[in-house]
Design an enzyme around this catalytic site. Structure first.
Site, PDB file in Angstrom:
ATOM      1  N   PHE A  53       0.801  -1.227   0.000  1.00 42.18           N
ATOM      2  CA  PHE A  53       0.000   0.000   0.000  1.00 42.18           C
ATOM      3  C   PHE A  53       0.831   1.273   0.000  1.00 42.18           C
ATOM      4  O   PHE A  53       0.472   2.276  -0.571  1.00 42.18           O
ATOM      5  CB  PHE A  53      -0.965   0.019   1.185  1.00 42.18           C
ATOM      6  CG  PHE A  53      -2.092  -0.948   1.019  1.00 42.18           C
ATOM      7  CD1 PHE A  53      -2.497  -1.375  -0.231  1.00 42.18           C
ATOM      8  CD2 PHE A  53      -2.751  -1.446   2.121  1.00 42.18           C
ATOM      9  CE1 PHE A  53      -3.534  -2.275  -0.391  1.00 42.18           C
ATOM     10  CE2 PHE A  53      -3.786  -2.341   1.975  1.00 42.18           C
ATOM     11  CZ  PHE A  53      -4.178  -2.764   0.727  1.00 42.18           C
ATOM     12  N   ARG A  54       1.998   1.189   0.653  1.00 44.34           N
ATOM     13  CA  ARG A  54       2.812   2.401   0.773  1.00 44.34           C
ATOM     14  C   ARG A  54       3.922   2.454  -0.268  1.00 44.34           C
ATOM     15  O   ARG A  54       4.679   3.396  -0.306  1.00 44.34           O
ATOM     16  CB  ARG A  54       3.398   2.497   2.172  1.00 44.34           C
ATOM     17  CG  ARG A  54       2.350   2.802   3.226  1.00 44.34           C
ATOM     18  CD  ARG A  54       2.941   2.667   4.620  1.00 44.34           C
ATOM     19  NE  ARG A  54       1.903   2.649   5.639  1.00 44.34           N
ATOM     20  CZ  ARG A  54       1.488   3.719   6.310  1.00 44.34           C
ATOM     21  NH1 ARG A  54       2.031   4.885   6.075  1.00 44.34           N
ATOM     22  NH2 ARG A  54       0.541   3.627   7.210  1.00 44.34           N
ATOM     23  N   GLN A  98      -0.455  -9.477   9.167  1.00 47.65           N
ATOM     24  CA  GLN A  98      -0.748  -8.047   9.275  1.00 47.65           C
ATOM     25  C   GLN A  98      -1.616  -7.593   8.096  1.00 47.65           C
ATOM     26  O   GLN A  98      -2.026  -6.437   8.045  1.00 47.65           O
ATOM     27  CB  GLN A  98       0.561  -7.247   9.261  1.00 47.65           C
ATOM     28  CG  GLN A  98       1.511  -7.575  10.399  1.00 47.65           C
ATOM     29  CD  GLN A  98       2.854  -6.858  10.234  1.00 47.65           C
ATOM     30  OE1 GLN A  98       3.760  -7.338   9.565  1.00 47.65           O
ATOM     31  NE2 GLN A  98       2.977  -5.701  10.848  1.00 47.65           N
ATOM     32  N   ASP A 130      -5.971  -8.531   3.312  1.00 50.39           N
ATOM     33  CA  ASP A 130      -6.490  -9.260   2.152  1.00 50.39           C
ATOM     34  C   ASP A 130      -6.777 -10.716   2.551  1.00 50.39           C
ATOM     35  O   ASP A 130      -6.287 -11.186   3.570  1.00 50.39           O
ATOM     36  CB  ASP A 130      -5.490  -9.187   0.987  1.00 50.39           C
ATOM     37  CG  ASP A 130      -4.183  -9.907   1.289  1.00 50.39           C
ATOM     38  OD1 ASP A 130      -4.227 -11.123   1.574  1.00 50.39           O
ATOM     39  OD2 ASP A 130      -3.113  -9.272   1.255  1.00 50.39           O
ATOM     40  N   HIS A 182      -4.615  -7.311  12.082  1.00 47.39           N
ATOM     41  CA  HIS A 182      -5.189  -6.014  11.707  1.00 47.39           C
ATOM     42  C   HIS A 182      -6.598  -6.156  11.148  1.00 47.39           C
ATOM     43  O   HIS A 182      -7.103  -5.270  10.460  1.00 47.39           O
ATOM     44  CB  HIS A 182      -4.261  -5.290  10.715  1.00 47.39           C
ATOM     45  CG  HIS A 182      -2.949  -4.905  11.327  1.00 47.39           C
ATOM     46  ND1 HIS A 182      -1.802  -4.700  10.596  1.00 47.39           N
ATOM     47  CD2 HIS A 182      -2.588  -4.685  12.622  1.00 47.39           C
ATOM     48  CE1 HIS A 182      -0.797  -4.375  11.434  1.00 47.39           C
ATOM     49  NE2 HIS A 182      -1.253  -4.370  12.644  1.00 47.39           N
TER      50      HIS A 182
END
Ligand code: ZN
Length: 249
Positions: free
Chosen positions: A36-37, A104, A107, A122
């Site tokens: 994502f980052r 973590q 998905d 998470h």
């Protein structure tokens, strides 16, 4: 940290009695889930800011950005298949080696690969809950509603519905159980995580067991005599491990 080879990793898994795995975004990038980052991450290409998308106090008065992100994410997820490494972890669980997998990631790729004992620290989108009356909803319901409205509201009371993804400012999910599993293991595999996000990263600080880390890029863990590290691509590394363990075919 000491260098980890595929040969060493295969031997450590073979000799271990109880293996636990901790996985992060790096295991899903090869499946097409953007880190994502990372530079091509969903946040960057679609201009989402994770600090606002997953801010719980913001969600309660302005949930539309989170739901725009969720809509985009679901479209990506539908095109994905688990990677070789997801499959490898499911296979060593079937053989009774891997006791538990702490992820973590939000998905569903571990579940799609066939892993059973997964602690999504998470959270994930499998379940949702009304913020007002706490009515529970499943993924199918959420997806149907997302096709009809931009922000999802409760059938019972009209309150705002939030998927059970852990936001900043919320308690993580299943940390006690994850800590128990890690305490009881004699080998911890850390795959695709740079160990920067706490409290999940703290699980890798165990003293009593070997820790084998495979991640492309720097990992934030002090060196110790029982910590081993391979800075490499996960799928090619575990293809080698798989062959060395005699799991071919
Ligand atoms: Zn409600």
């Amino acid at each position: 940290m000491q260098t980890l080879t595929a040969q060493m990793c295969a031997e450590k898994i073979r000799n271990a009695k109880r293996v636990v795995a901790l996985t992060g975004a790096g295991i899903s990038t090869a499946a097409g889930i953007p880190d994502f980052r990372g530079p091509k991450g969903l946040y960057v290409t679609r201009a989402y800011d994770p600090d606002t998308v997953f801010d719980i106090s913001r969600f309660d008065h302005a949930p539309d950005e989170f739901y725009r992100f969720t809509h985009d994410l679901f479209q990506v997820i539908d095109t994905l298949k688990p990677t070789f490494t997801h499959g490898f972890l499911a296979e060593i669980e079937r053989q009774g080696k891997l006791q538990c997998l702490v992820t973590q990631n939000i998905d569903p790729l571990h579940q799609l690969a066939g892993s059973r004992n997964v602690i999504p620290i998470h959270g994930n989108y499998a379940t949702s809950r009304c913020r007002k009356c706490h009515a529970p909803y499943d993924l199918k319901w959420l997806r149907t509603k997302l096709g009809q409205e931009e922000v999802v509201h409760c059938d019972a009371c009209g309150g705002l519905v939030k998927p059970d993804v852990v936001f900043f400012g919320e308690m993580v999910n299943g940390l006690d159980e994850a800590e128990r599993e890690v305490t009881g293991c004699d080998l911890l595999l850390v795959l695709g995580s740079s160990l920067n996000v706490y409290p999940a990263a703290g699980l890798a600080h165990i003293q009593h067991a070997d820790v084998c880390i495979v991640n492309k890029g720097h990992v934030n863990l002090p060196a110790r005599s029982n910590r081993y590290y391979a800075d490499t691509d996960l799928d090619s590394f575990f293809t080698d491990v798989f062959g060395l363990m005699g799991l071919d075919g």
